[in-house]
Scaffold this motif. Structure first.
Motif, PDB file in Angstrom:
ATOM      1  N   GLU A 209       0.818  -1.204   0.000  1.00  0.00           N
ATOM      2  CA  GLU A 209       0.000   0.000   0.000  1.00  0.00           C
ATOM      3  C   GLU A 209       0.857   1.262   0.000  1.00  0.00           C
ATOM      4  N   ILE A 210       2.073   1.155   0.541  1.00  0.00           N
ATOM      5  CA  ILE A 210       2.959   2.323   0.654  1.00  0.00           C
ATOM      6  C   ILE A 210       3.885   2.449  -0.546  1.00  0.00           C
ATOM      7  N   PHE A 211       4.387   1.292  -1.042  1.00  0.00           N
ATOM      8  CA  PHE A 211       5.403   1.307  -2.097  1.00  0.00           C
ATOM      9  C   PHE A 211       4.860   0.670  -3.369  1.00  0.00           C
ATOM     10  N   PRO A 212       4.627   1.439  -4.435  1.00  0.00           N
ATOM     11  CA  PRO A 212       4.211   0.832  -5.697  1.00  0.00           C
ATOM     12  C   PRO A 212       5.307  -0.027  -6.324  1.00  0.00           C
ATOM     13  N   THR A 213       6.573   0.251  -5.980  1.00  0.00           N
ATOM     14  CA  THR A 213       7.689  -0.562  -6.459  1.00  0.00           C
ATOM     15  C   THR A 213       8.394  -1.147  -5.257  1.00  0.00           C
ATOM     16  N   LEU A 214       8.382  -2.484  -5.153  1.00  0.00           N
ATOM     17  CA  LEU A 214       8.875  -3.155  -3.956  1.00  0.00           C
ATOM     18  C   LEU A 214       9.855  -4.253  -4.366  1.00  0.00           C
ATOM     19  N   LEU A 215      11.036  -4.253  -3.738  1.00  0.00           N
ATOM     20  CA  LEU A 215      12.037  -5.280  -3.999  1.00  0.00           C
ATOM     21  C   LEU A 215      12.380  -5.969  -2.683  1.00  0.00           C
ATOM     22  N   LEU A 216      12.146  -7.284  -2.617  1.00  0.00           N
ATOM     23  CA  LEU A 216      12.395  -8.062  -1.415  1.00  0.00           C
ATOM     24  C   LEU A 216      13.729  -8.799  -1.538  1.00  0.00           C
ATOM     25  N   PHE A 217      14.522  -8.774  -0.476  1.00  0.00           N
ATOM     26  CA  PHE A 217      15.780  -9.516  -0.403  1.00  0.00           C
ATOM     27  C   PHE A 217      15.601 -10.591   0.660  1.00  0.00           C
ATOM     28  N   GLY A 218      15.754 -11.862   0.298  1.00  0.00           N
ATOM     29  CA  GLY A 218      15.480 -12.906   1.265  1.00  0.00           C
ATOM     30  C   GLY A 218      16.302 -14.161   1.054  1.00  0.00           C
ATOM     31  N   ASP A 219      16.270 -15.010   2.068  1.00  0.00           N
ATOM     32  CA  ASP A 219      16.994 -16.276   2.058  1.00  0.00           C
ATOM     33  C   ASP A 219      15.968 -17.402   2.156  1.00  0.00           C
ATOM     34  N   PRO A 220      15.765 -18.170   1.091  1.00  0.00           N
ATOM     35  CA  PRO A 220      14.732 -19.209   1.097  1.00  0.00           C
ATOM     36  C   PRO A 220      15.036 -20.363   2.038  1.00  0.00           C
ATOM     37  N   ALA A 221      16.264 -20.449   2.561  1.00  0.00           N
ATOM     38  CA  ALA A 221      16.620 -21.547   3.454  1.00  0.00           C
ATOM     39  C   ALA A 221      16.313 -21.227   4.911  1.00  0.00           C
ATOM     40  N   GLN A 222      15.883 -20.003   5.194  1.00  0.00           N
ATOM     41  CA  GLN A 222      15.585 -19.642   6.579  1.00  0.00           C
ATOM     42  C   GLN A 222      14.207 -20.166   6.990  1.00  0.00           C
ATOM     43  N   LEU A 223      13.812 -19.823   8.203  1.00  0.00           N
ATOM     44  CA  LEU A 223      12.537 -20.273   8.751  1.00  0.00           C
ATOM     45  C   LEU A 223      11.436 -19.290   8.376  1.00  0.00           C
ATOM     46  N   ALA A 224      10.282 -19.819   7.993  1.00  0.00           N
ATOM     47  CA  ALA A 224       9.140 -18.968   7.653  1.00  0.00           C
ATOM     48  C   ALA A 224       8.524 -18.405   8.928  1.00  0.00           C
ATOM     49  N   PRO A 225       7.804 -17.269   8.832  1.00  0.00           N
ATOM     50  CA  PRO A 225       7.137 -16.720  10.014  1.00  0.00           C
ATOM     51  C   PRO A 225       6.198 -17.735  10.643  1.00  0.00           C
ATOM     52  N   VAL A 226       6.104 -17.677  11.970  1.00  0.00           N
ATOM     53  CA  VAL A 226       5.203 -18.576  12.688  1.00  0.00           C
ATOM     54  C   VAL A 226       3.769 -18.340  12.221  1.00  0.00           C
ATOM     55  N   GLY A 227       3.038 -19.434  11.944  1.00  0.00           N
ATOM     56  CA  GLY A 227       1.640 -19.314  11.534  1.00  0.00           C
ATOM     57  C   GLY A 227       1.425 -19.267  10.040  1.00  0.00           C
ATOM     58  N   GLN A 228       2.501 -19.396   9.238  1.00  0.00           N
ATOM     59  CA  GLN A 228       2.350 -19.353   7.785  1.00  0.00           C
ATOM     60  C   GLN A 228       2.615 -20.707   7.133  1.00  0.00           C
ATOM     61  N   SER A 229       2.565 -21.765   7.906  1.00  0.00           N
ATOM     62  CA  SER A 229       2.688 -23.134   7.391  1.00  0.00           C
ATOM     63  C   SER A 229       3.950 -23.337   6.561  1.00  0.00           C
TER      64      SER A 229
END
Length: 509
Positions: A209-229
């Protein structure tokens, strides 16, 4: 182009070009340094993913410098100049104070997501100084501020780019120039989000809602947030919207911690073989240590990382006992973890004040001593740009085999805290410390459970996240033992700043 002076690996170069193409579609041309007004209603998001050592942070830094060179205005969490027509903006965000401080150490002006969601309200007189420092107004004349004080503020701002720091250098306290906080009303432009594996779906939607252009930097080997299966927000990205970086061997070469982290990608690797790898690494490099007991001194600033809550509580009690902490009080120097803000809905403004100052859930703080009113604590928020605060506190001390924590002291409402000498690996995501202790019996217990998360054995995700929290040295603790501390707790190692700012329903004075 801003990144031309740097040598990228092949996959980094391809990622940079893909991101530059996305920005070009948003009106920011990094090749020619041209900016055009943003287009209303045109939203786009992309993810740049890679494991530890793949160069995500380096690429983020190069993109930041390229955007700044092109004339994009960098928006921080401490002050935002009055909006100019057709300006292009960039905000660099992280979910926690500690993650943001890691980026700032690398020269990237990062702030937390909360500091962008909530903007400071400046006293009108001192806002004139802020606007002048930011280059948007003439040098002001302010009663009580001499020319020498303004010169000091300008010199500090030119070096550090911090409005609050500059005003503090001029002799002002935070409570003099920041009179409150408000939820952001106007959207921004371009957002970079580091440690995106920590984002839940609600936070991601707020950012969109704030950023029309959004770039995410992430590590797919880490743990997902609790509650997101086990799912991360970028898992749903497809095709060219999901860029992958492979391990950059020239960066990881000679780093035994990264070597161990990447060995966990071997599908055939079992826990016992992994421990043998750790033992072999420890024999050849002092950056990896196999320890028969937990170091109590280290726990005061770098928590032991565990999987199970029962382990966490037992280690906390062992730590407090080793330092002679009484059950009904805290000692200066004890580490705490913010467990949320306990305020009724009608006190929304006070909640914003606390969160904007860094007391968000998961924030790491050091207890400095009691405040001047019952229930108040003087605190040092680790990783915050302005770390010293005084806040109404609800401190909870947990004991083994007890469902409810003991509360040695509490304000009627305010920030809630748990002890921080041991934390779960989930809560440690986004943070790094020079030295990290990983409690191996808990990783073994996860391996014995046989649990799988998003297609990977849980123990491998836990081990990967835990060991990559270590910047310089990894301690692999093998037994339920605690070494005696070398001395008492202290706060002498913490940077001294301005007097703490009181944050509660009443001023701490």
């Amino acid at each position: 182009m801003g990144a031309s002076a740097f040598t990228f690996s092949e996959d980094q170069a391809e990622a940079f070009d893909s991101i530059a193409e996305m920005l070009r579609g948003a009106g920011v041309d990094l090749d020619d340094g041209l900016l055009t007004p943003s287009t209303e209603g045109k939203a786009q998001a992309m993810a740049l993913l890679g494991r530890a050592g793949s160069g995500k942070t380096m690429l983020l830094a190069r993109l930041y410098h390229a955007l700044e060179e092109a004339g994009v205005e960098i928006v921080s969490g401490d002050y935002e100049s009055r909006r100019k027509k057709d300006r292009r903006t960039l905000a660099i965000l992280a979910p926690t104070n500690k993650a943001a401080s890691v980026l700032r150490t690398a020269g990237v002006p990062a702030t937390t997501i909360h500091r962008i969601l909530y903007t400071p309200v400046y006293d009108p007189e001192y806002e004139k100084v802020a606007e002048w420092l930011a280059g948007g107004a003439e040098r002001p004349k302010i009663e009580g501020l001499t020319d020498a004080a303004l010169d000091r503020a300008l010199e500090f701002y030119n070096a550090q780019k911090s409005i609050p720091g500059a005003l503090a250098t001029a002799g002002l306290r935070g409570s003099d120039f920041i009179i409150g906080w408000k939820r952001r009303e106007d959207p921004l432009d371009i957002g970079f989000v580091d440690e995106a594996s920590m984002l839940d779906q609600t936070q991601f939607e707020d950012l969109q809602e704030i950023f029309p252009t959004l770039l995410l930097f992430g590590d797919p080997a880490q743990l997902a947030p609790v509650g997101q299966s086990g799912e991360m927000v970028f898992d749903r990205f497809e095709g060219p919207k999901k860029l992958m970086l492979n391990r950059v061997h020239r960066q990881a070469e000679g780093n035994p911690i990264l070597d161990l982290a990447h060995s966990l990608g071997n599908e055939q690797l079992g826990f016992e073989e992994f421990e043998r790898q750790i033992e072999a690494a420890a024999r050849g490099d002092d950056r990896v240590v196999v320890a028969p007991r937990v170091d109590a001194d280290m726990m005061a600033r770098s928590p032991v990382l565990v999987w199970r809550n029962v382990t966490r509580v037992r280690l906390i009690q062992a730590f407090r006992g080793a330092f002679g902490a009484p059950p009904d009080a805290l000692l200066p120097g004890e580490p705490l973890i913010c467990d949320g803000i306990e305020l009724p809905l009608k006190h929304r403004k006070r909640r914003i004040d606390l969160e904007a100052r860094g007391l968000i859930k998961g924030a790491q703080v050091i207890y400095l001593g009691p405040g001047q009113k019952p229930g108040f604590s003087r605190l040092h928020v680790m990783g915050a740009e302005e770390p010293r605060i005084s806040a109404a506190s609800i401190v909870k001390i947990e004991f083994p085999d007890q469902d409810e924590p003991f509360i040695p002291f509490a304000a009627r409402m305010g920030a809630a805290f748990l002890h921080g000498s041991a934390v779960t690996i989930h809560k440690a995501q986004g943070s790094q410390w020079p030295e990290v202790q990983v409690f191996a019996p808990d990783i073994w217990a996860a391996a014995q459970s046989g649990r799988i998360e998003a297609g990977l054995p849980l123990w491998k995700r836990l081990a990967y996240v835990a060991i990559t929290r270590a910047q310089e040295r990894l301690y692999w603790v093998t037994r339920y033992r605690l070494a005696r501390p070398s001395g008492g707790l202290s706060v002498d190692d913490l940077a001294h700043g301005p007097a703490p700012l009181a944050l509660t329903e009443e001023e701490d004075s």
